[in-house]
Design a protein around this motif. Sequence first.
Motif, PDB file in Angstrom:
ATOM      1  N   TRP B 191       0.852  -1.183   0.000  1.00  0.00           N
ATOM      2  CA  TRP B 191       0.000   0.000   0.000  1.00  0.00           C
ATOM      3  C   TRP B 191       0.889   1.235   0.000  1.00  0.00           C
ATOM      4  N   GLN B 192       0.583   2.150  -0.912  1.00  0.00           N
ATOM      5  CA  GLN B 192       1.294   3.426  -0.988  1.00  0.00           C
ATOM      6  C   GLN B 192       0.392   4.448  -0.310  1.00  0.00           C
ATOM      7  N   GLU B 193       0.707   4.762   0.954  1.00  0.00           N
ATOM      8  CA  GLU B 193      -0.211   5.592   1.732  1.00  0.00           C
ATOM      9  C   GLU B 193      -0.185   7.057   1.320  1.00  0.00           C
ATOM     10  N   ASP B 194      -1.296   7.671   1.587  1.00  0.00           N
ATOM     11  CA  ASP B 194      -1.465   9.092   1.371  1.00  0.00           C
ATOM     12  C   ASP B 194      -2.339   9.528   2.542  1.00  0.00           C
ATOM     13  N   PHE B 195      -1.917  10.582   3.267  1.00  0.00           N
ATOM     14  CA  PHE B 195      -2.692  10.996   4.433  1.00  0.00           C
ATOM     15  C   PHE B 195      -3.498  12.246   4.097  1.00  0.00           C
ATOM     16  N   ASP B 196      -4.793  12.106   4.209  1.00  0.00           N
ATOM     17  CA  ASP B 196      -5.730  13.175   3.904  1.00  0.00           C
ATOM     18  C   ASP B 196      -5.886  14.013   5.181  1.00  0.00           C
ATOM     19  N   GLU B 197      -5.356  15.264   5.108  1.00  0.00           N
ATOM     20  CA  GLU B 197      -5.257  16.140   6.284  1.00  0.00           C
ATOM     21  C   GLU B 197      -6.521  16.999   6.385  1.00  0.00           C
ATOM     22  N   ARG B 198      -7.189  16.971   7.518  1.00  0.00           N
ATOM     23  CA  ARG B 198      -8.411  17.770   7.709  1.00  0.00           C
ATOM     24  C   ARG B 198      -8.389  18.466   9.062  1.00  0.00           C
ATOM     25  N   TYR B 199      -9.371  19.323   9.281  1.00  0.00           N
ATOM     26  CA  TYR B 199      -9.485  20.005  10.581  1.00  0.00           C
ATOM     27  C   TYR B 199     -10.868  19.748  11.169  1.00  0.00           C
ATOM     28  N   ASP B 200     -10.899  19.426  12.448  1.00  0.00           N
ATOM     29  CA  ASP B 200     -12.178  19.131  13.087  1.00  0.00           C
ATOM     30  C   ASP B 200     -12.890  20.445  13.441  1.00  0.00           C
ATOM     31  N   PRO B 201     -14.142  20.401  13.937  1.00  0.00           N
ATOM     32  CA  PRO B 201     -14.884  21.641  14.244  1.00  0.00           C
ATOM     33  C   PRO B 201     -14.190  22.528  15.277  1.00  0.00           C
ATOM     34  N   ASN B 202     -13.232  21.948  16.042  1.00  0.00           N
ATOM     35  CA  ASN B 202     -12.490  22.763  17.008  1.00  0.00           C
ATOM     36  C   ASN B 202     -11.186  23.300  16.446  1.00  0.00           C
ATOM     37  N   GLY B 203     -10.967  23.089  15.129  1.00  0.00           N
ATOM     38  CA  GLY B 203      -9.742  23.601  14.513  1.00  0.00           C
ATOM     39  C   GLY B 203      -8.526  22.714  14.703  1.00  0.00           C
ATOM     40  N   GLN B 204      -8.736  21.524  15.242  1.00  0.00           N
ATOM     41  CA  GLN B 204      -7.619  20.600  15.472  1.00  0.00           C
ATOM     42  C   GLN B 204      -7.443  19.698  14.262  1.00  0.00           C
ATOM     43  N   LYS B 205      -6.164  19.467  13.907  1.00  0.00           N
ATOM     44  CA  LYS B 205      -5.853  18.658  12.737  1.00  0.00           C
ATOM     45  C   LYS B 205      -6.108  17.168  12.988  1.00  0.00           C
ATOM     46  N   TYR B 206      -6.611  16.497  11.963  1.00  0.00           N
ATOM     47  CA  TYR B 206      -6.666  15.031  12.010  1.00  0.00           C
ATOM     48  C   TYR B 206      -6.440  14.489  10.619  1.00  0.00           C
ATOM     49  N   PHE B 207      -6.288  13.174  10.518  1.00  0.00           N
ATOM     50  CA  PHE B 207      -5.933  12.532   9.249  1.00  0.00           C
ATOM     51  C   PHE B 207      -6.829  11.330   8.970  1.00  0.00           C
TER      52      PHE B 207
END
Lengths: 262, 262
Positions: B191-207
């Motif tokens: 598997w060639q990973e790719d991390f999709d970076e997002r921000y939760d409703p509190n502005g904290q980053k998650y993947f």
Amino acid sequence: MDKPLILVSNDDGITSRGIRVLVDIMKDLGDVVVVAPDSPQSGMGHAITIGNTLRLSEEELFQDVVAYKSSGTPADCVKLAKHYVLKDRKPDLVVSGINHGSNTSISVLYSGTMSAAIEGAIEGLPSIGFSLCDYSTKADFSHVEDFVKSIAEQVLYNGIPKGVALNVNFPPKRNEPIKGIKICRQARAKWQEDFDERYDPNGQKYFWMAGNFVNFDKGEDNDEWAIANNFVSVVPCQFDLTAHHAISQINNDWDWEQLKNL
Amino acid sequence: MDKPLILVSNDDGITSRGIRVLVDIMKDLGDVVVVAPDSPQSGMGHAITIGNTLRLSEEELFQDVVAYKSSGTPADCVKLAKHYVLKDRKPDLVVSGINHGSNTSISVLYSGTMSAAIEGAIEGLPSIGFSLCDYSTKADFSHVEDFVKSIAEQVLYNGIPKGVALNVNFPPKRNEPIKGIKICRQARAKWQEDFDERYDPNGQKYFWMAGNFVNFDKGEDNDEWAIANNFVSVVPCQFDLTAHHAISQINNDWDWEQLKNL
């Protein structure tokens, strides 16, 4: 020449003593980046986070070392390191540990420490998992530090056969010094489980998994023998699980006339 | 003669369609007992529950079949079955699945389906993991039922080489019938990973972990080739991870004079 880049992870979590010892040793050998679980993940095997989100945040936990903690498993941490944190600079070495407890024999399958190292090998990176056969959170690591450094140097300078990660286990601190290093095979042994049945305050049943480690192996070329005899054991581990010897046997054993008519 | 006792588990959870199909097929072959996770456990690898408790409760989910759900991992379920639920009658066969999704190639390492089968092999029981290369929860299993039954019969009558579990993958339902069965090796792919970076409703980053499966293997004797060409792939898998060929290479490559002086 640039200093080598060394990625450090583990399964006991980023605040464990074992990873601090490992980071301090690796700082003598190169530039160190830590990506490790934010909480203990023992027994996680090669679990990865599917269908759920991952957190990753930079933490000032080690002097002069960039460090990230993640909500993920050890294998997740290596994936995050390779494809996100270090996507512009490939690590020269991946080290995992030092685990508080043995990862000899069949425990390699259940081990989060080794899943981080094997994930490194899958990524084509020279990778080593280090474990001390002492489960105490206050275990003495002083007798293994020179071995950790020298084994990492051997791997940095000589590489590792492709598709292989090293499973290094150290004997606990004893009265006599460690006798040396043995390149071993995985011992034939298993955990013999016993389930301790209890009742919670609401009267509902629950269980603790307990049990004993049973060693069936009479050989002297395996990791259990090495640890029992105060040697460091080094088992080269592969992620090709194919039992190549079994392919011809199954081709011979099965009734292909019947199977052809499906 | 007594009917064989067949233990059924999986990683998609006890309410998944795949396990219902598997139970119905196994009822034709013997007495069936189910011990399976109470919720989906995909990607759990060979995780086990250490430092936490386990739940196990009998459920009436299948007609004429004793079934237990557990809070544990697939590997925990097989341990609970062997050492608690079935401690007085050893299973003749362990089957896991049918997984909703592929477990070919490197995915065997991440697979909860296969960890249940490999745990069975560690216990010395003939064991098979079945997966359908179709991730839909509404996947059509009708084209694989005869194959599942026949492969289970081959294993019940002929056994499996010691220390081996079978990783069986089925192609998705296509316009033409399945061409047959190939005994394969694990393909060289990752598997060639790719991390999709997002921000939760509190502005904290998650993947979210995402990415593509990349097949480097040019051979025609591996599981990826078999599935792509509409064959059933059967890979015999072992739990001895030792890269035996690497032992002599490491013994030759390392500087033992330096290592002896530690």
